[in-house]
Design a protein around this motif. Structure first.
Motif, PDB file in Angstrom:
ATOM      1  N   VAL A 168       0.854  -1.188   0.000  1.00  0.00           N
ATOM      2  CA  VAL A 168       0.000   0.000   0.000  1.00  0.00           C
ATOM      3  C   VAL A 168       0.890   1.237   0.000  1.00  0.00           C
ATOM      4  CG1 VAL A 168      -1.700   1.336   1.307  1.00  0.00           C
ATOM      5  CG2 VAL A 168      -1.904  -1.146   1.188  1.00  0.00           C
ATOM      6  N   HIS A 169       0.476   2.267  -0.718  1.00  0.00           N
ATOM      7  CA  HIS A 169       1.133   3.578  -0.661  1.00  0.00           C
ATOM      8  C   HIS A 169       0.122   4.599  -0.180  1.00  0.00           C
ATOM      9  CE1 HIS A 169       3.874   1.442  -3.364  1.00  0.00           C
ATOM     10  NE2 HIS A 169       4.790   2.312  -2.990  1.00  0.00           N
ATOM     11  N   ASP A 170       0.528   5.427   0.793  1.00  0.00           N
ATOM     12  CA  ASP A 170      -0.406   6.453   1.257  1.00  0.00           C
ATOM     13  C   ASP A 170      -0.353   7.669   0.343  1.00  0.00           C
ATOM     14  OD1 ASP A 170       1.875   7.897   1.916  1.00  0.00           O
ATOM     15  OD2 ASP A 170       1.729   7.496   4.067  1.00  0.00           O
ATOM     16  N   ALA A 171      -1.077   8.721   0.716  1.00  0.00           N
ATOM     17  CA  ALA A 171      -1.196   9.891  -0.155  1.00  0.00           C
ATOM     18  C   ALA A 171       0.154  10.539  -0.413  1.00  0.00           C
ATOM     19  CB  ALA A 171      -2.158  10.898   0.469  1.00  0.00           C
ATOM     20  N   ALA A 172       1.100  10.394   0.521  1.00  0.00           N
ATOM     21  CA  ALA A 172       2.424  10.989   0.355  1.00  0.00           C
ATOM     22  C   ALA A 172       3.393  10.037  -0.343  1.00  0.00           C
ATOM     23  CB  ALA A 172       2.976  11.397   1.717  1.00  0.00           C
ATOM     24  N   GLY A 173       2.904   8.881  -0.787  1.00  0.00           N
ATOM     25  CA  GLY A 173       3.772   7.927  -1.491  1.00  0.00           C
ATOM     26  C   GLY A 173       4.595   7.043  -0.590  1.00  0.00           C
ATOM     27  N   ARG A 174       4.322   7.090   0.719  1.00  0.00           N
ATOM     28  CA  ARG A 174       5.098   6.256   1.646  1.00  0.00           C
ATOM     29  C   ARG A 174       4.586   4.822   1.615  1.00  0.00           C
ATOM     30  NH1 ARG A 174       4.621  11.083   5.914  1.00  0.00           N
ATOM     31  NH2 ARG A 174       2.527  10.899   5.043  1.00  0.00           N
ATOM     32  N   GLU A 175       5.536   3.875   1.734  1.00  0.00           N
ATOM     33  CA  GLU A 175       5.194   2.461   1.599  1.00  0.00           C
ATOM     34  C   GLU A 175       4.725   1.875   2.922  1.00  0.00           C
ATOM     35  OE1 GLU A 175       8.722   0.633   0.072  1.00  0.00           O
ATOM     36  OE2 GLU A 175       8.174   1.027  -2.010  1.00  0.00           O
ATOM     37  N   ALA A 176       3.742   0.984   2.829  1.00  0.00           N
ATOM     38  CA  ALA A 176       3.241   0.223   3.961  1.00  0.00           C
ATOM     39  C   ALA A 176       2.672  -1.077   3.382  1.00  0.00           C
ATOM     40  CB  ALA A 176       2.168   1.008   4.710  1.00  0.00           C
ATOM     41  N   TRP A 177       2.077  -1.874   4.238  1.00  0.00           N
ATOM     42  CA  TRP A 177       1.391  -3.043   3.692  1.00  0.00           C
ATOM     43  C   TRP A 177       0.146  -3.341   4.501  1.00  0.00           C
ATOM     44  CZ3 TRP A 177       0.639  -8.153   5.598  1.00  0.00           C
ATOM     45  CH2 TRP A 177       1.318  -8.482   6.776  1.00  0.00           C
ATOM     46  N   ALA A 178      -0.824  -3.976   3.833  1.00  0.00           N
ATOM     47  CA  ALA A 178      -2.123  -4.242   4.435  1.00  0.00           C
ATOM     48  C   ALA A 178      -2.349  -5.742   4.573  1.00  0.00           C
ATOM     49  CB  ALA A 178      -3.237  -3.629   3.593  1.00  0.00           C
ATOM     50  N   LEU A 179      -2.849  -6.136   5.730  1.00  0.00           N
ATOM     51  CA  LEU A 179      -3.179  -7.527   6.041  1.00  0.00           C
ATOM     52  C   LEU A 179      -4.690  -7.635   6.163  1.00  0.00           C
ATOM     53  CD1 LEU A 179      -2.391 -10.434   7.093  1.00  0.00           C
ATOM     54  CD2 LEU A 179      -2.395  -9.423   9.381  1.00  0.00           C
ATOM     55  N   GLY A 180      -5.263  -8.638   5.506  1.00  0.00           N
ATOM     56  CA  GLY A 180      -6.695  -8.874   5.622  1.00  0.00           C
ATOM     57  C   GLY A 180      -6.986 -10.270   6.142  1.00  0.00           C
ATOM     58  N   TRP A 181      -7.952 -10.385   7.046  1.00  0.00           N
ATOM     59  CA  TRP A 181      -8.314 -11.686   7.644  1.00  0.00           C
ATOM     60  C   TRP A 181      -9.830 -11.828   7.624  1.00  0.00           C
ATOM     61  CZ3 TRP A 181      -4.810 -14.797  10.925  1.00  0.00           C
ATOM     62  CH2 TRP A 181      -5.415 -15.932  11.450  1.00  0.00           C
ATOM     63  N   ARG A 182     -10.312 -12.934   7.043  1.00  0.00           N
ATOM     64  CA  ARG A 182     -11.740 -13.268   7.079  1.00  0.00           C
ATOM     65  C   ARG A 182     -11.885 -14.719   7.491  1.00  0.00           C
ATOM     66  NH1 ARG A 182     -11.253  -8.732   6.439  1.00  0.00           N
ATOM     67  NH2 ARG A 182     -12.307  -7.275   5.026  1.00  0.00           N
ATOM     68  N   SER A 183     -12.728 -14.966   8.461  1.00  0.00           N
ATOM     69  CA  SER A 183     -13.021 -16.320   8.921  1.00  0.00           C
ATOM     70  C   SER A 183     -14.521 -16.531   8.933  1.00  0.00           C
ATOM     71  CB  SER A 183     -12.463 -16.564  10.329  1.00  0.00           C
ATOM     72  OG  SER A 183     -11.063 -16.753  10.292  1.00  0.00           O
ATOM     73  N   GLY A 184     -14.980 -17.512   8.142  1.00  0.00           N
ATOM     74  CA  GLY A 184     -16.383 -17.889   8.172  1.00  0.00           C
ATOM     75  C   GLY A 184     -16.548 -19.123   9.039  1.00  0.00           C
ATOM     76  N   LEU A 185     -17.276 -18.975  10.154  1.00  0.00           N
ATOM     77  CA  LEU A 185     -17.526 -20.092  11.067  1.00  0.00           C
ATOM     78  C   LEU A 185     -18.865 -20.712  10.696  1.00  0.00           C
ATOM     79  CD1 LEU A 185     -16.438 -18.471  14.469  1.00  0.00           C
ATOM     80  CD2 LEU A 185     -15.021 -19.567  12.718  1.00  0.00           C
ATOM     81  N   HIS A 186     -18.844 -21.990  10.335  1.00  0.00           N
ATOM     82  CA  HIS A 186     -20.027 -22.675   9.816  1.00  0.00           C
ATOM     83  C   HIS A 186     -20.525 -23.689  10.838  1.00  0.00           C
ATOM     84  CE1 HIS A 186     -18.979 -21.137   5.758  1.00  0.00           C
ATOM     85  NE2 HIS A 186     -17.744 -21.334   6.181  1.00  0.00           N
ATOM     86  N   ALA A 187     -21.803 -23.587  11.192  1.00  0.00           N
ATOM     87  CA  ALA A 187     -22.404 -24.513  12.160  1.00  0.00           C
ATOM     88  C   ALA A 187     -22.887 -25.769  11.431  1.00  0.00           C
ATOM     89  CB  ALA A 187     -23.547 -23.820  12.897  1.00  0.00           C
ATOM     90  N   ASN A 188     -21.952 -26.515  10.858  1.00  0.00           N
ATOM     91  CA  ASN A 188     -22.287 -27.718  10.077  1.00  0.00           C
ATOM     92  C   ASN A 188     -22.808 -28.850  10.942  1.00  0.00           C
ATOM     93  OD1 ASN A 188     -19.767 -26.321   9.301  1.00  0.00           O
ATOM     94  ND2 ASN A 188     -20.066 -27.366   7.348  1.00  0.00           N
ATOM     95  N   PHE A 189     -22.372 -28.890  12.193  1.00  0.00           N
ATOM     96  CA  PHE A 189     -22.595 -30.074  13.021  1.00  0.00           C
ATOM     97  C   PHE A 189     -23.611 -29.832  14.135  1.00  0.00           C
ATOM     98  CE2 PHE A 189     -18.160 -29.933  11.551  1.00  0.00           C
ATOM     99  CZ  PHE A 189     -18.190 -31.010  10.671  1.00  0.00           C
ATOM    100  N   GLY A 190     -24.367 -28.750  14.036  1.00  0.00           N
ATOM    101  CA  GLY A 190     -25.342 -28.424  15.065  1.00  0.00           C
ATOM    102  C   GLY A 190     -25.233 -26.964  15.463  1.00  0.00           C
ATOM    103  N   ALA A 191     -26.216 -26.480  16.203  1.00  0.00           N
ATOM    104  CA  ALA A 191     -26.235 -25.090  16.638  1.00  0.00           C
ATOM    105  C   ALA A 191     -25.046 -24.797  17.558  1.00  0.00           C
ATOM    106  CB  ALA A 191     -27.542 -24.785  17.352  1.00  0.00           C
ATOM    107  N   LEU A 192     -24.617 -23.530  17.556  1.00  0.00           N
ATOM    108  CA  LEU A 192     -23.454 -23.128  18.337  1.00  0.00           C
ATOM    109  C   LEU A 192     -23.815 -21.986  19.281  1.00  0.00           C
ATOM    110  CD1 LEU A 192     -20.800 -23.004  15.458  1.00  0.00           C
ATOM    111  CD2 LEU A 192     -21.093 -24.839  17.144  1.00  0.00           C
ATOM    112  N   GLU A 193     -23.243 -22.038  20.471  1.00  0.00           N
ATOM    113  CA  GLU A 193     -23.303 -20.927  21.418  1.00  0.00           C
ATOM    114  C   GLU A 193     -21.882 -20.473  21.706  1.00  0.00           C
ATOM    115  OE1 GLU A 193     -25.463 -21.852  24.938  1.00  0.00           O
ATOM    116  OE2 GLU A 193     -27.413 -21.730  23.939  1.00  0.00           O
ATOM    117  N   LEU A 194     -21.602 -19.221  21.381  1.00  0.00           N
ATOM    118  CA  LEU A 194     -20.268 -18.659  21.584  1.00  0.00           C
ATOM    119  C   LEU A 194     -20.311 -17.757  22.806  1.00  0.00           C
ATOM    120  CD1 LEU A 194     -19.538 -17.608  17.873  1.00  0.00           C
ATOM    121  CD2 LEU A 194     -19.364 -19.870  18.932  1.00  0.00           C
TER     122      LEU A 194
END
Length: 624
Positions: free
Chosen positions: A456-482
Motif C-alpha cells: 500500500v502507498h499512502d497519499a504521500a507515497g510512503r510504503e506500507a502493507w495491508a493484512l486482511g483476515w476473514r473467517s467464516g464459522l459454519h455450524a455444520n454439526f449443530g447449533a453453536l453458542e459462543l
C-alpha cells in the motif's frame, strides 16, 4: 595353568566360562592360579574354537562424512549391547578397491555392513552371496531383499525441489554427487518428477561430488548459471557452497537459496542454518545390527526396510528474489517487496492444553519491526494473530484456564483444537479450511479462512502493507453458542474472535473515542490503532465481518493484545446450518501517527480495494 592348579584343562575351561557345576574346591584352585599367574584368556584362541570373532565389519566410502559416522554410532552402540564390536573400513571413494576391502574385512569378522557401496550391481550381488550374513544400506539387493536397508532419497530430492518451487524459484541447480552412487540416481529421479509437474521450473545439473570442497568449487559455476536456488547432493556439499557464497558476498537466501540432504549435526549451526532433509542416521545403524543379529541367529528379516526423510526448513532457503505474495503452501510465508513480512504456522506443536491452532507469527512491518508475540511467559496460550474463542458449546479454543462463575479461572479438560484440512496459496491470498474439534475429538464447526497481504502507498507515497483476515464459522454439526468469561460473570473479559497479540511495547491505543486503554476497551469505534513511538510503528486495525463494529477488547497495561469481541457481554448463537463471518483488516506503517483524522485515512487504506471477494464455501468434515 592346569598344571599349576593341579586340575584338568577341561576343568580350567569350565571355570573360565563360568560353569556353575564345577566343584567349588576345584574352582577355587583355578581362580587362585589365574591371580597368581596374572592369566588372561586369548580371544584369538577362543575365536578359533568357537568359529566366531564377535565382531562385524562396517565398510563406508568416506568416514569423514557425518552421515556415515551416525550409522557407525548406531551400529556400534547396539552391537555392544550384545557383546559385539565393530571393525571399520574406509574405501575413500575408490570403487576399484571396494570389493577387495569388503572381502578382507569380512574375513576377519562374523558379518558385514556395506553403506552406500559404489560398485556395479552385479559385483555387489556376487559379494553379498559370498559374504553373508550382510546388510546393505542405500542400495537395492535383488538376490536378498532382507539385506536391504535404505533411505528414500528420491522422496528427499522431490520434497526439496517442491519446497523451492513453491518459494517461486524457477531455475534450480542440482549439485550432483558421485556418478557411480545409487543415491545420486535416486535424487535425479525425484528432481525429474518435479520438473515434469512444474512446467515453469528448470532443474539443471552442476557436477560436484560428496565432500565440502566439491560444494566450495561449484559456487562460481552456480552463480554464472543464473540459478536462484541449489540442492546439494548432501549437507557437506551444501556447507562448502555456503562458505564460498559467503566469501563472495552473496546473500543467502536473499539472492540464492541452498538446501542439502542428511541433516548432519553441523547443518543447524551453519550461517545461515541449513535447510535439509533429516535422515535417522543412528537408527539406521541400530537397525542394521538388529538385522545382522537375527540373520546370524538363523532368523533373517523377510523384507527390505526403507526410511522416509523429513524436511527441516531453516534459514538457508527462502523466496526467489523476484517472487511476491504468499509462497510455499507447506509452511507459508508472505513476501512483500524485498522481505518476508509474515509466516503462517500450522500450530501442531502447541501443547494440547493451550488449544492448538494455526496462527500468524512473526509478522513484521516493511522495515522489519516485529508486531506479534507468541507463547509469551505472561500468557502462554497467546500465539500471534489467530481466531480464538474461549467458549464454543463449553469447549475452549482460547487455551489455558477457563473462568467458572463463583470459582474463578481454573484448569479444565475442555481444550479443543483447530485442525487444518486444506490449504491453498495463490498470489496475495491464502485460503485454509479447518475443522474445530472439541476435547473428545468430535467436530463442532468448520471454518473457511482467507488471509491476504498487499503493498500500500499512502497519499504521500510512503510504503506500507495491508493484512486482511476473514473467517467464516459454519455450524455444520449443530447449533453453536459462543461465549466468553464476561458472559459467565467476569466483568470486562469479553474477549474472543480475531485476536492480535503484540510484543511487550510501551505503546498507546487510539480509537475514534480518543487515546488510552480506558476509552478503547469496549469502544464501538470502527478502527483502533496501536502506536509505539519508540519503534516508530503504527498498526491500524479495522473491523470487518457480519456485525462490525463489535466492541473492542483492548489490553495495554497488563499486556498488549487487542481484537473485536464476538461475545462481549452476551452469548452469541449460530443456528444449525448458519454462518458467522469474523473479519479484521490492518495497515502496518513504519512511522508514528496519533492524529485521529490521519488514522481514519490510514484505516480507509487498510480496507480491500474494490468489491471484496466472497469467502469460499464450507466443506463439511466428517465427525472425528
Amino acid at each position: 595353568m592346569a598344571e599349576y592348579a593341579g586340575v584338568s584343562q577341561a576343568s580350567v575351561s569350565r571355570v573360565l566360562n563360568r560353569n556353575l557345576t564345577v566343584d567349588p574346591a576345584i574352582a577355587a584352585k583355578v581362580r587362585d592360579a589365574v591371580e597368581t599367574l596374572n592369566y588372561s584368556p586369548s580371544q584369538t584362541a577362543r575365536n578359533l574354537v568357537s568359529g566366531r570373532s564377535n565382531t562385524v565389519a562396517l565398510v563406508v566410502p568416506d568416514l569423514e562424512n557425518p552421515m556415515f559416522q551416525g550409522v557407525l554410532k548406531g551400529l556400534s552402540r547396539e552391537a555392544a549391547l550384545d557383546g559385539y564390536r565393530v571393525l571399520v573400513a574406509d574405501t575413500a571413494e575408490r570403487v576399484a578397491d571396494e570389493e577387495e576391502i569388503a572381502l578382507e574385512a569380512r574375513s576377519r569378522c562374523d558379518a558385514l555392513v556395506l553403506v552406500s557401496p559404489r560398485m556395479p550391481s552385479e559385483r555387489l550381488e556376487a559379494l553379498i552371496a559370498r559374504s553373508g550374513p550382510a546388510v546393505v544400506v542405500n542400495r537395492p539387493v535383488s538376490s536378498d531383499p532382507a539385506a536391504e536397508l535404505s533411505v528414500d532419497y528420491e522422496f528427499a530430492a522431490r520434497t526439496l525441489a517442491e519446497h523451492l518451487a513453491t518459494f517461486g524459484h524457477t531455475r534450480i541447480a542440482y549439485l550432483s554427487g558421485p556418478p557411480q552412487a545409487h543415491a545420486d540416481r535416486q535424487r535425479r529421479r525425484g528432481l525429474a518428477d518435479v520438473a515434469a509437474r512444474y512446467p515453469g521450473v528448470e532443474i539443471f545439473d552442476l557436477a560436484a561430488g560428496s565432500q565440502v570442497e566439491d560444494g566450495y568449487r561449484a559456487a562460481d559455476a552456480l552463480l554464472a548459471a543464473g540459478a536462484t536456488a541449489a540442492i546439494a547432493f548432501n549437507d557437506l556439499v551444501a556447507l562448502g557452497l555456503l562458505a564460498r557464497l559467503r566469501e563472495l558476498g552473496v546473500d543467502v537466501p536473499g539472492e540464492v537459496s541452498v538446501a542439502g540432504v542428511d541433516d548432519i549435526p553441523l547443518a543447524r549451526f551453519s550461517a545461515p542454518a541449513l535447510t535439509s532433509m533429516s535422515i535417522p542416521r543412528i537408527e539406521i545403524g541400530a537397525q542394521a545390527w538388529r538385522r545382522l543379529r537375527d540373520a546370524m541367529a538363523g532368523a533373517p528379516a523377510t523384507h527390505p526396510l526403507s526410511y522416509r526423510p523429513i524436511l527441516e526448513m531453516r534459514g538457508s532457503t527462502g523466496p526467489a528474489p523476484e517472487s511476491t505474495g504468499w509462497l510455499s503452501p507447506g509452511r507459508p510465508v508472505l513476501r512483500i517487496g524485498d522481505g518476508i513480512v509474515a509466516r503462517y504456522d500450522e500450530g501442531t506443536t502447541i501443547d494440547s492444553v493451550l488449544s492448538p491452532r494455526p496462527f500468524l507469527h512473526p509478522v513484521t512491518t516493511l522495515a522489519g519491526v516485529r508486531v506479534t508475540d507468541s507463547h509469551p511467559t505472561d500468557h502462554l496460550h497467546h500465539f500471534g494473530i489467530g481466531v480464538v474463542l474461549p467458549d464454543v458449546n463449553g469447549t475452549s479454543y482460547w487455551g489455558g484456564r477457563t473462568y467458572v462463575q463463583g470459582v474463578g479461572s481454573i484448569m479444565l479438560e475442555n481444550q479443543g483444537r483447530q485442525r487444518r484440512d486444506e490449504l491453498e496459496v495463490d498470489g496475495e491470498t491464502l485460503v485454509e479450511r479447518l475443522t474445530w474439534l472439541d476435547e473428545r475429538e468430535i467436530a463442532q464447526l468448520s471454518e473457511t479462512r482467507t488471509i491476504t497481504g498487499r503493498p500500500v502507498h499512502d497519499a504521500a507515497g510512503r510504503e506500507a502493507w495491508a493484512l486482511g483476515w476473514r473467517s467464516g464459522l459454519h455450524a455444520n454439526f449443530g447449533a453453536l453458542e459462543l461465549g466468553s468469561p464476561a458472559t459467565n460473570g467476569r466483568d470486562g473479559a469479553g474477549y474472543g474472535g480475531v485476536f492480535w497479540r503484540f510484543p511487550h511495547w510501551n505503546a498507546v491505543v487510539v480509537t475514534e473515542d480518543g487515546i488510552g486503554e480506558e476509552l478503547a476497551h469496549g469502544s464501538l469505534s470502527p478502527w483502533l490503532a496501536v502506536v509505539d513511538a519508540e519503534r516508530d510503528v503504527t498498526v491500524v486495525l479495522v473491523q470487518a465481518g457480519d456485525d462490525a463494529p463489535l466492541p473492542w477488547f483492548a489490553r495495554v497495561s497488563e499486556y498488549l493484545g487487542v481484537g473485536p469481541a464476538v461475545a462481549w457481554d452476551a452469548i452469541r448463537t449460530i443456528a444449525e446450518g448458519g454462518r458467522l463471518v469474523l473479519g479484521l483488516d490492518a495497515l502496518l506503517v513504519d512511522r508514528t501517527v496519533t492524529d485521529a483524522g490521519e488514522l481514519a485515512e490510514l484505516a480507509r487504506l487498510a480496507r480491500p480495494v474494490g468489491p471484496e471477494a466472497p469467502l469460499p464455501p464450507a466443506r463439511p468434515a466428517p465427525r472425528a
